[in-house]
Design a protein around this motif. Sequence first.
Motif, PDB file in Angstrom:
ATOM      1  N   HIS A 215       0.919  -1.087   0.014  1.00  0.00           N
ATOM      2  CA  HIS A 215      -0.549  -0.125   0.076  1.00  0.00           C
ATOM      3  C   HIS A 215       0.933   1.464   0.246  1.00  0.00           C
ATOM      4  O   HIS A 215       1.250   1.660   1.042  1.00  0.00           O
ATOM      5  CB  HIS A 215      -1.085  -0.096   0.905  1.00  0.00           C
ATOM      6  CG  HIS A 215      -1.811   1.201   1.636  1.00  0.00           C
ATOM      7  ND1 HIS A 215      -3.299   0.902   1.797  1.00  0.00           N
ATOM      8  CD2 HIS A 215      -2.317   1.993   0.439  1.00  0.00           C
ATOM      9  CE1 HIS A 215      -4.273   2.265   1.774  1.00  0.00           C
ATOM     10  NE2 HIS A 215      -3.752   2.455   0.919  1.00  0.00           N
TER      11      HIS A 215
ATOM     12  N   HIS B  38       1.790   5.123  -1.895  1.00  0.00           N
ATOM     13  CA  HIS B  38       1.647   6.039  -3.358  1.00  0.00           C
ATOM     14  C   HIS B  38       2.779   6.524  -3.346  1.00  0.00           C
ATOM     15  O   HIS B  38       3.041   7.622  -2.937  1.00  0.00           O
ATOM     16  CB  HIS B  38      -0.047   7.218  -2.534  1.00  0.00           C
ATOM     17  CG  HIS B  38      -1.112   6.584  -2.108  1.00  0.00           C
ATOM     18  ND1 HIS B  38      -2.341   6.735  -3.124  1.00  0.00           N
ATOM     19  CD2 HIS B  38      -1.343   5.733  -0.337  1.00  0.00           C
ATOM     20  CE1 HIS B  38      -3.404   5.839  -2.080  1.00  0.00           C
ATOM     21  NE2 HIS B  38      -2.540   6.061  -0.811  1.00  0.00           N
TER      22      HIS B  38
ATOM     23  N   LYS C 221      -8.483  -1.584  -6.579  1.00  0.00           N
ATOM     24  CA  LYS C 221      -9.212  -0.731  -5.828  1.00  0.00           C
ATOM     25  C   LYS C 221      -9.916   0.162  -5.701  1.00  0.00           C
ATOM     26  O   LYS C 221     -10.113   0.773  -6.415  1.00  0.00           O
ATOM     27  CB  LYS C 221      -7.322   0.350  -5.280  1.00  0.00           C
ATOM     28  CG  LYS C 221      -7.511   1.289  -4.206  1.00  0.00           C
ATOM     29  CD  LYS C 221      -8.059   0.965  -2.721  1.00  0.00           C
ATOM     30  CE  LYS C 221      -7.562   1.945  -2.054  1.00  0.00           C
ATOM     31  NZ  LYS C 221      -6.696   2.922  -1.711  1.00  0.00           N
TER      32      LYS C 221
ATOM     33  N   ASP D 113       0.583   3.060   3.522  1.00  0.00           N
ATOM     34  CA  ASP D 113      -0.486   3.884   3.453  1.00  0.00           C
ATOM     35  C   ASP D 113       1.165   5.060   2.897  1.00  0.00           C
ATOM     36  O   ASP D 113       0.304   6.013   3.545  1.00  0.00           O
ATOM     37  CB  ASP D 113      -0.985   4.281   3.891  1.00  0.00           C
ATOM     38  CG  ASP D 113      -2.555   4.658   2.982  1.00  0.00           C
ATOM     39  OD1 ASP D 113      -2.468   5.216   1.915  1.00  0.00           O
ATOM     40  OD2 ASP D 113      -3.488   5.297   3.262  1.00  0.00           O
TER      41      ASP D 113
HETATM   42 ZN    ZN Z   1      -3.933   5.234   0.273  1.00  0.00          ZN
END
Ligand code: ZN
Length: 465
Positions: A73, A75, A160, A325
């Motif tokens: 996870h 970005h 997702k 994340d």
């Molecule tokens: Zn995320």
Amino acid sequence: MPRKRETLTPVEPETLDLIVRGGRVVTPDGIHAVELGLLEGRIVRVAESITDPTHAELDAAGRYVFPGIVDAHVHFNEPGRAEWEGLAHGSLALAAGGGTCFFDMPLNSEPPVLDAAGLRTKRALAEQLACTDFALWGGLVPGNLDKLAGLRDAGAIGLKAFMSDSGIASFPRVDAKSLYEGMKRAAKLGLLVAVHAEDDALATQFTAAQRAKKKTDAKAWLASRPVEVELAAIRQATEFAGETGCALHIVHVSSPEGVALITEARAQRVDVTAETCSHYLLLNDKDVAKLGAPAKCAPPIRDEKRRLALWDDLRAGQIHTVGSDHSPAPPDLKTSPNFFEIWGGIGGVQHGFQLLLNACATTADRDFPLLAAVLARNVARRFRLDSRKGLLAEGMDADFCLIELGAARKITADDLWTRHKISPYLGRPSRVRVTDTYVRGRPVWADGRVASGAPKGQFLRPITT
Ligand SMILES: [Zn+2]
């Protein structure tokens, strides 16, 4: 013990590329005083003493040999928003923290990955820029149902979807119907669906209530996204997974109540797994009030009681994976005096995982194997990469890091390899030092420094049987 391959006929010993000697090798079933023999990027021998000829040796004495962390996870936001992080910076920060593989989310890259062409574009970039292996998520949004087969064929690791506003106009949230239809389609295609589980209507209502009070501080923002917002979405998503037969992964579960719903659904034979993130295990709401912007994320970080309960759930095997994340943004988006206006997302790819190890430093014998499961083996298994990734065993890719436990030292901005020096962990003491990270047998991070001539990352797709 790590598993061994049976040798049916005696063969001439080949000259190995590398033997890792003297380390304590961590696997989900324990910590083992064994050596690893590497050849052509793989682990080919695991034994107490390896006597085969070798071109080189790596002395891991006094250190843990930990499986390369598989972060499902992140970005990294490239293409389109490379100035927020980028694949080169992001993967290097991951490697500096012991990671050897990342799964990049379909947003906030621009365009987001919503079809096969978008996936191929990002893949080509990552093959040039990433220093670790990688997989790529596709997006599930209203209107791209007919693109899902293409995403699967292009090798997407999963789909997702956002159940609440993503903050990115080109990545709209799924309404209930689109999610249901998408999961039905994904189940047929053999694709896993991951959801950002926050109920949009509830989040909007709670946010409006705080705004009406003219409160804009961190506390008000936390109150605008209470646990109920997460629970409503988890209930809906698990119900849909049960009805459609779709494999579901609830990302960044922030509360023990959320974990409990997932545990209940699993008892009803729903194919659902829970991811939490390092920040939910390391920080509480008081930290958010103190740290401000670097600790803003959604769902938000909860109170201390819930943080501790998540550790209990982790140890009970009810949380299956831990991701970072990692979702950074440039400093100008992290500076508003109004907490609601600050761009959310925590930069934790480099230090989040090592701080989990640090939190377990005095219980390493019991807890490092657990962390080897949730940071590597379980992730590889859930995403069908486990024939190559996630475990220090014969036949697997030689992805590992060396972990040293020393005197506590504070994390500083100079330690960060991310593009922007923003992290909620600055100033936090840690006994853990990641000294080396190897991807497929080659160093990416060596002796606490970026290794020269590091290999480029390889694209990974789920293995279909
Ligand atoms: Zn995320």
